[in-house]
Scaffold this motif. Structure first.
Motif, PDB file in Angstrom:
ATOM      1  N   ARG A 154      -9.720  -4.766 -25.128  1.00 31.27           N
ATOM      2  CA  ARG A 154      -9.085  -5.394 -24.092  1.00 31.27           C
ATOM      3  C   ARG A 154      -8.071  -3.967 -23.446  1.00 31.27           C
ATOM      4  O   ARG A 154      -7.595  -4.258 -22.599  1.00 31.27           O
ATOM      5  N   VAL A 155      -8.130  -2.903 -24.280  1.00 30.85           N
ATOM      6  CA  VAL A 155      -7.393  -1.969 -23.449  1.00 30.85           C
ATOM      7  C   VAL A 155      -8.122  -1.438 -22.364  1.00 30.85           C
ATOM      8  O   VAL A 155      -9.536  -1.256 -22.563  1.00 30.85           O
ATOM      9  N   GLN A 156      -7.425  -1.064 -21.425  1.00 30.35           N
ATOM     10  CA  GLN A 156      -8.244  -0.607 -20.253  1.00 30.35           C
ATOM     11  C   GLN A 156      -7.676   0.864 -20.097  1.00 30.35           C
ATOM     12  O   GLN A 156      -8.320   1.710 -20.595  1.00 30.35           O
ATOM     13  N   GLU A 157      -6.538   1.299 -19.451  1.00 36.22           N
ATOM     14  CA  GLU A 157      -6.254   2.650 -19.186  1.00 36.22           C
ATOM     15  C   GLU A 157      -5.825   3.402 -20.408  1.00 36.22           C
ATOM     16  O   GLU A 157      -4.791   2.686 -20.982  1.00 36.22           O
ATOM     17  N   ARG A 191      -4.483   7.309 -20.775  1.00 40.06           N
ATOM     18  CA  ARG A 191      -4.324   8.521 -20.134  1.00 40.06           C
ATOM     19  C   ARG A 191      -2.968   9.181 -20.555  1.00 40.06           C
ATOM     20  O   ARG A 191      -1.852   8.804 -20.602  1.00 40.06           O
ATOM     21  N   VAL A 192      -3.259  10.648 -21.070  1.00 40.21           N
ATOM     22  CA  VAL A 192      -2.101  11.327 -21.567  1.00 40.21           C
ATOM     23  C   VAL A 192      -2.089  12.384 -20.504  1.00 40.21           C
ATOM     24  O   VAL A 192      -3.159  13.344 -20.396  1.00 40.21           O
ATOM     25  N   ASP A 193      -1.146  12.529 -19.727  1.00 44.15           N
ATOM     26  CA  ASP A 193      -0.806  13.548 -18.710  1.00 44.15           C
ATOM     27  C   ASP A 193      -0.105  14.767 -19.245  1.00 44.15           C
ATOM     28  O   ASP A 193       1.310  14.662 -19.561  1.00 44.15           O
ATOM     29  N   THR A 194      -0.940  15.688 -19.193  1.00 48.65           N
ATOM     30  CA  THR A 194      -0.347  17.084 -19.838  1.00 48.65           C
ATOM     31  C   THR A 194      -0.158  17.885 -18.692  1.00 48.65           C
ATOM     32  O   THR A 194       0.001  19.272 -18.871  1.00 48.65           O
ATOM     33  N   SER A 195      -0.119  17.635 -17.446  1.00 47.74           N
ATOM     34  CA  SER A 195       0.047  18.364 -16.338  1.00 47.74           C
ATOM     35  C   SER A 195       1.733  18.848 -16.197  1.00 47.74           C
ATOM     36  O   SER A 195       1.776  19.961 -15.319  1.00 47.74           O
ATOM     37  N   ASP A 196       2.356  18.502 -17.306  1.00 50.41           N
ATOM     38  CA  ASP A 196       3.969  18.770 -17.270  1.00 50.41           C
ATOM     39  C   ASP A 196       4.132  19.055 -18.627  1.00 50.41           C
ATOM     40  O   ASP A 196       3.528  18.401 -19.450  1.00 50.41           O
ATOM     41  N   SER A 197       5.269  19.911 -18.990  1.00 46.96           N
ATOM     42  CA  SER A 197       5.691  19.947 -20.626  1.00 46.96           C
ATOM     43  C   SER A 197       6.129  18.647 -21.114  1.00 46.96           C
ATOM     44  O   SER A 197       6.348  18.535 -22.146  1.00 46.96           O
ATOM     45  N   HIS A 198       6.647  17.749 -20.051  1.00 45.61           N
ATOM     46  CA  HIS A 198       7.114  16.254 -20.534  1.00 45.61           C
ATOM     47  C   HIS A 198       5.882  15.445 -20.611  1.00 45.61           C
ATOM     48  O   HIS A 198       5.786  15.118 -19.349  1.00 45.61           O
ATOM     49  N   VAL A 199       5.328  15.300 -21.499  1.00 44.16           N
ATOM     50  CA  VAL A 199       3.999  14.487 -21.428  1.00 44.16           C
ATOM     51  C   VAL A 199       4.145  13.128 -21.480  1.00 44.16           C
ATOM     52  O   VAL A 199       5.126  12.406 -22.343  1.00 44.16           O
ATOM     53  N   VAL A 200       3.499  12.270 -20.717  1.00 48.34           N
ATOM     54  CA  VAL A 200       3.594  10.910 -20.413  1.00 48.34           C
ATOM     55  C   VAL A 200       2.312  10.445 -20.816  1.00 48.34           C
ATOM     56  O   VAL A 200       1.346  10.645 -20.316  1.00 48.34           O
ATOM     57  N   THR A 201       2.281   9.272 -21.526  1.00 52.93           N
ATOM     58  CA  THR A 201       0.937   8.591 -22.091  1.00 52.93           C
ATOM     59  C   THR A 201       1.055   7.177 -21.497  1.00 52.93           C
ATOM     60  O   THR A 201       2.154   6.458 -21.825  1.00 52.93           O
ATOM     61  N   TYR A 202      -0.175   7.031 -20.768  1.00 48.82           N
ATOM     62  CA  TYR A 202      -0.155   5.574 -20.008  1.00 48.82           C
ATOM     63  C   TYR A 202      -1.350   4.570 -20.662  1.00 48.82           C
ATOM     64  O   TYR A 202      -2.389   5.180 -21.118  1.00 48.82           O
ATOM     65  N   VAL A 203      -0.719   3.516 -21.227  1.00 48.70           N
ATOM     66  CA  VAL A 203      -1.723   2.664 -21.809  1.00 48.70           C
ATOM     67  C   VAL A 203      -1.761   1.207 -21.162  1.00 48.70           C
ATOM     68  O   VAL A 203      -0.594   0.651 -21.092  1.00 48.70           O
ATOM     69  N   SER A 204      -2.790   0.707 -20.845  1.00 47.57           N
ATOM     70  CA  SER A 204      -2.696  -0.679 -20.158  1.00 47.57           C
ATOM     71  C   SER A 204      -3.667  -1.569 -20.976  1.00 47.57           C
ATOM     72  O   SER A 204      -4.636  -1.310 -21.553  1.00 47.57           O
ATOM     73  N   TRP A 205      -3.369  -2.820 -20.771  1.00 44.00           N
ATOM     74  CA  TRP A 205      -4.344  -3.951 -21.695  1.00 44.00           C
ATOM     75  C   TRP A 205      -4.142  -5.238 -21.061  1.00 44.00           C
ATOM     76  O   TRP A 205      -3.323  -5.524 -20.491  1.00 44.00           O
ATOM     77  N   LYS A 206      -5.352  -6.019 -21.643  1.00 41.37           N
ATOM     78  CA  LYS A 206      -5.547  -7.314 -21.033  1.00 41.37           C
ATOM     79  C   LYS A 206      -4.856  -8.346 -22.230  1.00 41.37           C
ATOM     80  O   LYS A 206      -5.176  -7.907 -23.452  1.00 41.37           O
ATOM     81  N   VAL A 207      -4.020  -9.313 -21.742  1.00 42.87           N
ATOM     82  CA  VAL A 207      -3.548 -10.230 -23.059  1.00 42.87           C
ATOM     83  C   VAL A 207      -4.190 -11.663 -22.805  1.00 42.87           C
ATOM     84  O   VAL A 207      -4.546 -12.330 -21.672  1.00 42.87           O
ATOM     85  N   ASP A 208      -4.582 -11.962 -24.023  1.00 45.69           N
ATOM     86  CA  ASP A 208      -5.486 -13.301 -24.247  1.00 45.69           C
ATOM     87  C   ASP A 208      -4.322 -14.145 -24.844  1.00 45.69           C
ATOM     88  O   ASP A 208      -4.661 -15.570 -24.669  1.00 45.69           O
ATOM     89  N   LYS A 209      -3.600 -13.836 -25.444  1.00 49.52           N
ATOM     90  CA  LYS A 209      -2.445 -14.417 -26.316  1.00 49.52           C
ATOM     91  C   LYS A 209      -1.263 -14.173 -25.721  1.00 49.52           C
ATOM     92  O   LYS A 209      -0.610 -13.120 -26.596  1.00 49.52           O
TER      93      LYS A 209
END
Length: 208
Positions: free
Chosen positions: A106-109, A111-129
């Protein structure tokens, strides 16, 4: 005990079965920041005018760290193939960390953005419960941070599995805060304690 409570307990037991999540690269958030800031510093015209032998000491002094510590961070970054390669390896590590849980399909995206020194990680998912949404958010935050320790912030969001245009959750959590989540205690504290570690939270309570 109500049937709903029993269902949640069974779900929690299945969802939070122990599973190690190895970090993609043995690099901390601080080491990645030093490495990335070093690469940025090399592009500074003032640094480029310096003799090569003076650049590293000057950069380290500007960062307020020792040359040895900076060299160590640079070595890890270079051996890992650079910032982009580190980000890609972290994304793969996060997916491996989620494998084996009911969330895996169910996990979709991721993405670990390393374009900047402050790393932002993005995670999305589908919820069935929907009743397990907050537990799933905490689990994803904990496992993603453990698999990608270079992460400074995690942005997580979830949509309804039956209606993908309907967002159920959106939140931001710092890497340090996510590291404070104990997976074995998520079933007990997700809704009362751990969800409070998230900032700018949107939570759709329908179905809960």
């Amino acid at each position: 005990m109500a049937a709903r409570s029993i269902g949640l307990l069974l779900l929690a037991a299945m969802l939070f079965a122990p599973r190690p999540a190895r970090a993609a690269v043995a690099m901390t958030e601080q080491e990645f920041k030093m490495y990335h800031d070093y690469l940025d510093a090399l592009e500074d015209p003032r640094v480029q005018k310096m003799k090569e032998s003076r650049r590293l000491p000057a950069i380290a002094r500007n960062f307020g760290i020792s040359v040895g510590k900076l060299k160590a961070a640079i070595r890890i970054g270079e051996e890992a193939g650079g910032a982009a390669a580190i980000g890609h390896a972290c994304e793969e590590a996060i997916r491996r960390a989620i494998a084996g849980t009911p969330l895996a399909d169910r996990v979709q995206e991721v993405r670990v953005d390393t374009s900047d020194s402050h790393v932002v990680t993005y995670v999305s998912w589908k919820v069935d419960k929907p009743e397990a949404l907050q537990q799933e958010a905490c689990l994803l935050a904990e496992r993603a941070r453990r698999a990608a320790p270079i992460t400074a912030d995690l942005r997580l969001w979830a949509v309804d599995a039956g209606a993908p245009d309907h967002k159920l959750f959106d939140g931001l959590i710092s890497g340090d805060a996510a590291a404070n989540i104990e997976e074995s205690r998520i079933a007990d504290f997700a809704e009362t304690r751990y969800i409070k570690l998230f900032e700018h939270v949107y939570l759709d309570h329908r179905g809960q």
